[in-house]
Write a protein that holds these residues in place. Structure first.
Motif, PDB file in Angstrom:
ATOM      1  N   GLN A  52       0.829  -1.265  -0.353  1.00 42.75           N
ATOM      2  CA  GLN A  52       0.043  -0.144   0.096  1.00 42.75           C
ATOM      3  C   GLN A  52       0.839   1.325   0.085  1.00 42.75           C
ATOM      4  O   GLN A  52       0.510   2.116  -0.846  1.00 42.75           O
ATOM      5  CB  GLN A  52      -0.949   0.032   1.034  1.00 42.75           C
ATOM      6  CG  GLN A  52      -2.053  -1.090   1.145  1.00 42.75           C
ATOM      7  CD  GLN A  52      -2.980  -0.746  -0.160  1.00 42.75           C
ATOM      8  OE1 GLN A  52      -3.445   0.250  -0.474  1.00 42.75           O
ATOM      9  NE2 GLN A  52      -3.118  -1.680  -0.925  1.00 42.75           N
ATOM     10  N   LYS A  53       1.935   1.232   0.735  1.00 48.58           N
ATOM     11  CA  LYS A  53       2.675   2.376   0.707  1.00 48.58           C
ATOM     12  C   LYS A  53       3.487   2.627  -0.855  1.00 48.58           C
ATOM     13  O   LYS A  53       3.441   3.791  -1.087  1.00 48.58           O
ATOM     14  CB  LYS A  53       3.945   2.436   1.861  1.00 48.58           C
ATOM     15  CG  LYS A  53       3.437   2.399   3.288  1.00 48.58           C
ATOM     16  CD  LYS A  53       4.617   2.303   4.126  1.00 48.58           C
ATOM     17  CE  LYS A  53       3.992   2.560   5.659  1.00 48.58           C
ATOM     18  NZ  LYS A  53       5.097   2.376   6.680  1.00 48.58           N
ATOM     19  N   GLN A  54       3.938   1.446  -1.274  1.00 51.64           N
ATOM     20  CA  GLN A  54       4.439   1.750  -2.467  1.00 51.64           C
ATOM     21  C   GLN A  54       3.390   2.328  -3.741  1.00 51.64           C
ATOM     22  O   GLN A  54       3.699   3.193  -4.434  1.00 51.64           O
ATOM     23  CB  GLN A  54       4.963   0.218  -3.073  1.00 51.64           C
ATOM     24  CG  GLN A  54       5.673   0.202  -4.136  1.00 51.64           C
ATOM     25  CD  GLN A  54       5.128   0.107  -5.639  1.00 51.64           C
ATOM     26  OE1 GLN A  54       3.766  -0.385  -5.565  1.00 51.64           O
ATOM     27  NE2 GLN A  54       5.417   0.736  -6.827  1.00 51.64           N
ATOM     28  N   MET A  79      13.566  -4.599  17.199  1.00 52.54           N
ATOM     29  CA  MET A  79      14.244  -5.595  16.178  1.00 52.54           C
ATOM     30  C   MET A  79      13.041  -6.132  15.190  1.00 52.54           C
ATOM     31  O   MET A  79      13.309  -6.306  13.998  1.00 52.54           O
ATOM     32  CB  MET A  79      14.591  -6.965  17.157  1.00 52.54           C
ATOM     33  CG  MET A  79      16.132  -6.697  17.707  1.00 52.54           C
ATOM     34  SD  MET A  79      16.672  -7.993  18.791  1.00 52.54           S
ATOM     35  CE  MET A  79      16.273  -9.496  17.520  1.00 52.54           C
ATOM     36  N   ILE A  80      11.708  -6.376  15.674  1.00 47.70           N
ATOM     37  CA  ILE A  80      10.618  -6.720  14.891  1.00 47.70           C
ATOM     38  C   ILE A  80      10.209  -5.706  14.180  1.00 47.70           C
ATOM     39  O   ILE A  80       9.928  -5.690  12.906  1.00 47.70           O
ATOM     40  CB  ILE A  80       9.511  -7.006  15.769  1.00 47.70           C
ATOM     41  CG1 ILE A  80       9.831  -8.323  16.723  1.00 47.70           C
ATOM     42  CG2 ILE A  80       8.142  -7.253  15.343  1.00 47.70           C
ATOM     43  CD1 ILE A  80       8.890  -8.489  17.756  1.00 47.70           C
ATOM     44  N   MET A  81      10.312  -4.347  14.337  1.00 44.62           N
ATOM     45  CA  MET A  81       9.921  -3.240  13.488  1.00 44.62           C
ATOM     46  C   MET A  81      11.013  -3.028  12.445  1.00 44.62           C
ATOM     47  O   MET A  81      10.760  -2.970  11.104  1.00 44.62           O
ATOM     48  CB  MET A  81       9.910  -1.879  14.174  1.00 44.62           C
ATOM     49  CG  MET A  81       8.576  -1.680  15.146  1.00 44.62           C
ATOM     50  SD  MET A  81       8.085  -0.144  15.516  1.00 44.62           S
ATOM     51  CE  MET A  81       9.635   0.182  16.666  1.00 44.62           C
ATOM     52  N   ASP A  82      12.455  -3.271  12.709  1.00 43.23           N
ATOM     53  CA  ASP A  82      13.433  -3.253  11.684  1.00 43.23           C
ATOM     54  C   ASP A  82      13.120  -4.480  10.801  1.00 43.23           C
ATOM     55  O   ASP A  82      13.210  -3.991   9.474  1.00 43.23           O
ATOM     56  CB  ASP A  82      14.628  -3.545  12.436  1.00 43.23           C
ATOM     57  CG  ASP A  82      15.196  -2.432  13.094  1.00 43.23           C
ATOM     58  OD1 ASP A  82      14.678  -1.260  12.866  1.00 43.23           O
ATOM     59  OD2 ASP A  82      16.382  -2.626  14.100  1.00 43.23           O
ATOM     60  N   GLU A  83      12.683  -5.658  10.985  1.00 41.96           N
ATOM     61  CA  GLU A  83      12.345  -6.680  10.174  1.00 41.96           C
ATOM     62  C   GLU A  83      11.149  -6.027   9.336  1.00 41.96           C
ATOM     63  O   GLU A  83      11.071  -6.490   7.990  1.00 41.96           O
ATOM     64  CB  GLU A  83      12.377  -7.976  10.935  1.00 41.96           C
ATOM     65  CG  GLU A  83      11.698  -9.253   9.729  1.00 41.96           C
ATOM     66  CD  GLU A  83      12.942  -9.414   8.893  1.00 41.96           C
ATOM     67  OE1 GLU A  83      12.817 -10.073   7.971  1.00 41.96           O
ATOM     68  OE2 GLU A  83      14.151  -9.146   9.292  1.00 41.96           O
ATOM     69  N   SER A  84      10.238  -5.693   9.871  1.00 47.84           N
ATOM     70  CA  SER A  84       8.992  -5.206   9.117  1.00 47.84           C
ATOM     71  C   SER A  84       9.291  -4.184   8.252  1.00 47.84           C
ATOM     72  O   SER A  84       8.700  -4.327   6.979  1.00 47.84           O
ATOM     73  CB  SER A  84       7.823  -4.690  10.040  1.00 47.84           C
ATOM     74  OG  SER A  84       7.415  -5.693  10.980  1.00 47.84           O
ATOM     75  N   LYS A  85      10.300  -3.408   8.437  1.00 46.53           N
ATOM     76  CA  LYS A  85      10.799  -2.422   7.451  1.00 46.53           C
ATOM     77  C   LYS A  85      11.540  -2.850   6.167  1.00 46.53           C
ATOM     78  O   LYS A  85      11.280  -2.411   5.052  1.00 46.53           O
ATOM     79  CB  LYS A  85      11.688  -1.229   7.898  1.00 46.53           C
ATOM     80  CG  LYS A  85      10.699  -0.337   9.160  1.00 46.53           C
ATOM     81  CD  LYS A  85      11.586   0.748   9.547  1.00 46.53           C
ATOM     82  CE  LYS A  85      12.442   0.327  10.541  1.00 46.53           C
ATOM     83  NZ  LYS A  85      13.198   1.272  11.721  1.00 46.53           N
ATOM     84  N   GLN A 134      11.028  -4.183   0.291  1.00 45.13           N
ATOM     85  CA  GLN A 134      10.800  -5.152  -0.619  1.00 45.13           C
ATOM     86  C   GLN A 134       9.993  -4.498  -1.792  1.00 45.13           C
ATOM     87  O   GLN A 134      10.083  -4.907  -3.141  1.00 45.13           O
ATOM     88  CB  GLN A 134      10.420  -6.614  -0.516  1.00 45.13           C
ATOM     89  CG  GLN A 134      11.605  -7.319   0.343  1.00 45.13           C
ATOM     90  CD  GLN A 134      11.048  -8.616   0.975  1.00 45.13           C
ATOM     91  OE1 GLN A 134       9.844  -8.968   0.745  1.00 45.13           O
ATOM     92  NE2 GLN A 134      11.654  -9.292   1.852  1.00 45.13           N
ATOM     93  N   TYR A 135       8.938  -3.810  -1.295  1.00 44.45           N
ATOM     94  CA  TYR A 135       7.978  -3.253  -2.206  1.00 44.45           C
ATOM     95  C   TYR A 135       8.099  -1.942  -2.574  1.00 44.45           C
ATOM     96  O   TYR A 135       7.371  -1.268  -3.688  1.00 44.45           O
ATOM     97  CB  TYR A 135       6.338  -3.479  -1.551  1.00 44.45           C
ATOM     98  CG  TYR A 135       6.252  -4.898  -1.279  1.00 44.45           C
ATOM     99  CD1 TYR A 135       5.765  -5.456  -2.301  1.00 44.45           C
ATOM    100  CD2 TYR A 135       6.772  -5.363  -0.140  1.00 44.45           C
ATOM    101  CE1 TYR A 135       5.623  -6.947  -2.054  1.00 44.45           C
ATOM    102  CE2 TYR A 135       6.131  -6.732   0.066  1.00 44.45           C
ATOM    103  CZ  TYR A 135       5.725  -7.503  -0.824  1.00 44.45           C
ATOM    104  OH  TYR A 135       5.545  -8.717  -0.469  1.00 44.45           O
ATOM    105  N   ALA A 136       9.271  -1.128  -2.102  1.00 41.88           N
ATOM    106  CA  ALA A 136       9.409   0.234  -2.221  1.00 41.88           C
ATOM    107  C   ALA A 136      10.031   0.412  -3.597  1.00 41.88           C
ATOM    108  O   ALA A 136      10.709  -0.392  -4.347  1.00 41.88           O
ATOM    109  CB  ALA A 136      10.359   0.726  -1.238  1.00 41.88           C
TER     110      ALA A 136
END
Length: 90
Positions: A36-38, A77-83, A88-90
């Motif tokens: 959605q961001k992409q 750490m979880i947010m870093d992985e989420s980013k 991957q879609y950016a």
């Protein structure tokens, strides 16, 4: 071995699996957000949201008698992985 120890280790094993399942759900949501961001030209990094999440989770952890510093590190750490997933879609 001690029966109580064995029972609690089994309990820990089950909780670990639940945590992994919850992480899978969270990362699925991160993929959708990334798409959605992409599509909408929104940057992955949202420092305000990240700060709000860390503060909220640390406060919640404290209410559960868990070290808020530990939870901040874990959630970061979880947010870093989420980013990474979103990128991957950016």
């Amino acid at each position: 071995m001690n029966e109580i120890i064995d029972q609690q280790r089994n309990r820990i094993d089950e909780v670990d699996k639940l945590l992994i399942n919850l992480l899978s759900e969270r990362f699925d949501a991160a993929r959708i957000i990334g798409m959605q961001k992409q599509l909408n030209g929104i940057h992955v990094l949202d420092k305000l949201r990240e700060s709000e999440v860390l503060d909220d989770r640390a406060s919640y952890a404290e209410s559960k008698r868990i070290d808020p510093g530990f939870v901040r590190r874990l959630i970061q750490m979880i947010m870093d992985e989420s980013k990474s997933i979103q990128n991957q879609y950016a």
